[in-house]
Scaffold this active site. Structure first.
Site, mmCIF file in Angstrom:
data_model
loop_
_atom_site.group_PDB
_atom_site.id
_atom_site.type_symbol
_atom_site.label_atom_id
_atom_site.label_comp_id
_atom_site.label_asym_id
_atom_site.label_seq_id
_atom_site.Cartn_x
_atom_site.Cartn_y
_atom_site.Cartn_z
ATOM 1 N N GLN A 208 0.826 -1.200 0.000
ATOM 2 C CA GLN A 208 0.000 0.000 0.000
ATOM 3 C C GLN A 208 0.866 1.257 0.000
ATOM 4 O O GLN A 208 1.771 1.389 0.823
ATOM 5 C CB GLN A 208 -0.894 -0.002 1.243
ATOM 6 C CG GLN A 208 -1.770 1.222 1.408
ATOM 7 C CD GLN A 208 -2.430 1.255 2.776
ATOM 8 O OE1 GLN A 208 -1.843 0.827 3.762
ATOM 9 N NE2 GLN A 208 -3.650 1.750 2.834
ATOM 10 N N GLY A 209 0.573 2.184 -0.888
ATOM 11 C CA GLY A 209 1.308 3.439 -0.954
ATOM 12 C C GLY A 209 0.434 4.611 -0.548
ATOM 13 O O GLY A 209 -0.133 5.299 -1.417
ATOM 14 N N GLU B 161 -8.998 -1.988 5.517
ATOM 15 C CA GLU B 161 -7.735 -2.147 6.240
ATOM 16 C C GLU B 161 -7.989 -2.197 7.737
ATOM 17 O O GLU B 161 -7.374 -2.987 8.467
ATOM 18 C CB GLU B 161 -6.785 -1.005 5.903
ATOM 19 C CG GLU B 161 -5.431 -1.136 6.602
ATOM 20 C CD GLU B 161 -4.486 0.008 6.294
ATOM 21 O OE1 GLU B 161 -3.277 -0.150 6.533
ATOM 22 O OE2 GLU B 161 -4.946 1.058 5.813
ATOM 23 N N ASN C 292 -4.427 5.885 16.423
ATOM 24 C CA ASN C 292 -5.653 5.728 17.197
ATOM 25 C C ASN C 292 -6.287 7.070 17.552
ATOM 26 O O ASN C 292 -7.503 7.182 17.680
ATOM 27 C CB ASN C 292 -5.377 4.915 18.461
ATOM 28 C CG ASN C 292 -5.281 3.430 18.162
ATOM 29 O OD1 ASN C 292 -5.302 3.014 17.008
ATOM 30 N ND2 ASN C 292 -5.194 2.621 19.198
#
Length: 790
Positions: A531-532, A649, A774
């Protein structure tokens, strides 16, 4: 009553229709004067509105759980919990759970008799308010420790506490010791020799202390004895505990709603207080406790309505009371604080919710008592799981379809959960290499090639993908089983971005050509994706990215760099975001691309993590040409695609899989060091065990959404927060429990099991930072879920 029976028994409705009807009816009943009656009846004796009680009976609510043969509605706990939850939202003072659940089910579980028939008829009709009493002077929940004794002469003596309702009851079903047995005895309120002393509770209602002095008991006053009495009352207590938890859920839900509304309108320093990040994050933490309670409650209802045995029901009742009791108390307390001085006044309604939570949380066992009662079961379950691994019975009794190297088009949901678990375990034990078990680090494609080829051939690469795209199409429950069995055997982490993130995203936004080309190669393992997203100075603030893509003929030319790219130095493909329009606001000018990493102009620098492993990389783009066909979705609409992908994700980063490892290791280390079973360790371990279960319940809800092809909403961010922070608590307790060994970096032997104590702790940092830290997830929930102002 006839009208209610016509509604529930004669009208053809599905379960959702009945739940909606009940919720609407309860809301209508409460809307008129629920809060008003709660205030008026406080501190009053007996504190029961007989007119309202009769209305509840006329609605059929008092016999909701009783069979039609007994004159009830024959409905389940899903319906009763919806009713109790909705009534609690208005702090309705009527003793629904005490009478229609605890007493009604204790009586219904007794053998047939004229007394049983009379009591059930009186309860269902609303003519009789019959309370149940079983707790001794110390408040013990152990039925066999009841404070009443039935002598051989047939007289009752002793004392029972926390009886509700006491002052307004027409009679009592009491538990009494009779020689070596337990008896359930009915005592009318005017029984000679019985007295009632009032106990004023936190919400202004009255429970009572029932004292018997040589009360004469005739044989026809005995409902049940021995094992039947224990089973009837025990089952009723478990059921009442579940429904009380639903009441607690209704209380916390409404208290939080009131608080959020206040935070949106109360202005201080020229701004709504709900725009202050410190208060937003506090509100999000309350919301997460509410949602964890929702998941625990839903799972408990499934156990009760799904025919779970007595042990499963008792465990589920204790688990849901632990979560809902603590959450309701927390939300009630913090709601008052978030209101400031007005919340501390009696005239403001939010205080009613705290006081009712303070009353219900201790009833039938407070959260701490319930956790203590679950400890032995949890420890036995952990030991059984360990024994299952050590004494695995291989392929015995397993359907051959599980152990064959490839599978035809099989619906794995057709198998029972037990058979599915056994089959998955047998396959993994047989096929997953010993050298790759419990590595404690992310692997690379070369290490995993043989295993990936094996699992791809089996068709088990994508448990959540629909079967139409080559996935397993597992239900939420079976996905959790699959995760648990993978963790049990210690399957190494790989870069799973293709399966967990890109694949589901392409199903929503990819063109048919992109789906036809890329999805088979993802699921076959031919493509290894990374993933970029993050860039230097654009981590959680993803919209600030600077990598740009400029159109040039049939291509886009990309320049810039990406950082913290997990597995980037091993991958052969990348999905990435790049800026394609600098003239619009930053979220609007971004597009989503697919890139082969062997394209000229791509260079990669591996980066070591805190544990010393090369886990991620920085990727540089110097005039890298990407075909325009590799644009996913519309030009400049990549932000929408990216947010969807981040949802997938976060489903992965919030998976119970991540917390299973330290949880299992914690049990191993505790047994080896002698901490297992010690009160101090139990007090820390049991809540964490329940935290993991409740994470699994919440993850299951979102997994079910994905498995049906839908998209998770922004509320999925709570999974990522809870999983990371639960892993942190577990990893810290793991190091603490190991004593001096907690400082050793390499893998150590604990009674024959190798454990690397520091790896789970180091993993926490990535888990709480990746996919948006978070704190950023809390911002997302505060604004997009709770609706607080920016």
């Amino acid at each position: 009553m006839a009208a209610a029976q016509e509604i529930f028994q004669e009208t053809e409705m599905d379960d959702n229709d009945i739940l909606r009807l009940l919720r609407d009816a309860a809301e209508g009943f409460s809307r008129a004067d629920g809060i008003k009656r709660a205030r008026e009846l406080r501190f009053q004796k007996p504190g029961i509105d007989r007119k309202a009680w009769s209305s509840m009976a006329a609605n059929g609510w008092l016999g909701l759980l009783l069979t039609e043969e007994d004159g009830g509605q024959g409905l389940g706990f899903a319906e009763m919990c919806v009713l109790a939850e909705e009534l609690a939202r208005a702090v309705n003072p009527e003793p629904l759970t005490s009478i229609a659940v605890l007493t009604a089910l204790a009586v219904a579980g007794s053998p047939p008799s004229p007394l049983r028939t009379m009591l059930l008829d009186g309860i269902i009709s609303g003519r009789s308010i019959v309370a149940t009493a079983f707790q001794n002077a110390k408040g013990s929940l152990d039925i066999e420790a009841t404070g009443l004794v039935l002598s051989e002469k047939g007289t009752l003596a002793g004392e029972l506490r926390h009886v509700f309702p006491a002052l307004g009851a027409d009679g009592f079903v009491v538990a009494a010791k009779a020689e070596d047995d337990i008896a359930l005895v009915y005592l009318p309120a005017d029984t000679v020799g019985m007295s009632i002393a009032e106990e004023l509770r936190a919400d202004g209602s009255h429970s009572g202390r029932v004292t018997c002095r040589d009360v004469s008991v005739k044989d026809d006053a005995i409902l049940a004895t021995g094992k039947q009495a224990l089973a009837a009352l025990g089952s009723a207590i478990d059921a009442a505990t579940l429904v009380t938890s639903a009441e607690l859920f209704g209380l916390m839900q409404r208290a939080l709603e009131i608080t959020l509304d206040y935070m949106k309108t109360r202005v201080q320093f020229g701004k709504p207080i709900g725009s202050f990040q410190a208060l937003q994050h506090r509100a999000v933490d309350l919301y997460m406790q509410q949602e964890l309670s929702r998941g625990a409650l839903a799972e408990a209802v499934k156990v009760f309505d799904g025919g779970g045995d007595a042990e499963a029901r008792r465990f589920s009742a204790g688990r849901v009371k632990s979560r809902c009791g603590d959450a309701a108390l927390l939300i009630g307390r913090e709601s008052i604080k978030l209101h400031g001085a007005i919340g501390y006044t009696d005239e403001y309604d939010v205080g009613l919710y705290l006081r009712r939570a303070m009353t219900l949380a201790p009833w039938l066992g407070n959260p701490a008592e319930r956790r203590r009662s679950l400890a032995a079961h949890i420890e036995a379950e952990a030991e059984l799981n360990a024994a299952d691994v050590e004494a695995d019975d291989g392929e015995y009794g397993v359907d051959p379809v599980f152990t064959q190297p490839d599978s035809a088009d099989i619906d794995w949901n057709d198998f029972s959960d037990a058979d599915f678990r056994k089959g998955v375990r047998a396959y993994l034990e047989k096929n997953y290499p010993q050298r790759l078990r419990h590595l404690g680090r992310r692997t690379n494609p070369a290490e995993m090639k043989d295993w990936l080829d094996t699992i791809c051939r089996k068709g088990w690469v994508a448990p959540a993908w629909p079967r139409t795209h080559g996935g397993m199409g597992l239900s939420a429950a079976k996905q959790l089983i699959f995760i648990e069995e993978r963790e049990r055997i210690g399957i190494a982490r790989t870069a799973e971005q293709g399966v967990n993130m890109l694949g589901p995203m392409l199903m929503h936004y990819g063109s048919k050509a992109q789906q036809d080309f890329y999805l088979p190669k993802i699921i076959s393992g031919e493509h290894y994706w990374c993933q970029g997203y993050s860039e230097p100075n654009a981590g959680s603030d993803l919209a600030s990215l600077r990598t740009e893509a400029v159109p040039d003929g049939d291509d886009y030319v990309i320049n810039g760099s990406k950082i913290w790219t997990s597995g980037g130095h091993h991958a052969d493909h990348m999905f990435l975001l790049a800026r394609t329009d600098k003239t619009v606001k930053k979220q609007a000018g971004i597009s989503f691309f697919l890139l082969k990493l062997d394209t000229p102009g791509v260079s990669i620098r591996p980066i070591r993590n805190l544990a010393g492993h090369e886990e991620f990389a920085q990727v540089f783009f110097d005039n890298v040409r990407v075909p325009k066909d590799n644009l996913v979705g519309e030009l400049n609409k990549g932000w929408t695609v990216a947010k969807t992908l981040l949802g997938f994700e976060r489903l992965g980063t919030g998976s119970p899989r991540r917390v299973q490892v330290p949880l299992r290791q914690l049990a191993v280390v505790a047994k080896a060091t002698g901490a297992w079973g010690a009160p101090e360790f139990r007090a820390k371990y049991v809540p964490l065990y329940l935290d993991v279960l409740d994470l699994g319940a919440s993850h299951g809800r979102f997994s079910q959404i994905v498995s049906t092809g839908d998209q998770p909403g922004p509320e999925i961010s709570m999974l990522k927060i809870w999983a990371g922070e639960t892993t942190q608590r577990l990893s810290e307790l793991l190091i603490e429990t190991a004593g001096s060994a907690g400082a050793i970096r390499q893998t150590q032997d604990f009674d024959g099991t190798g454990v690397n104590l520091l790896t789970p702790y180091y993993t926490v940092f990535g888990a709480t930072i990746a996919s948006g830290s978070n704190d950023i997830q809390r911002n997302i929930i505060a604004i997009n879920v709770l609706g607080l102002p920016r």
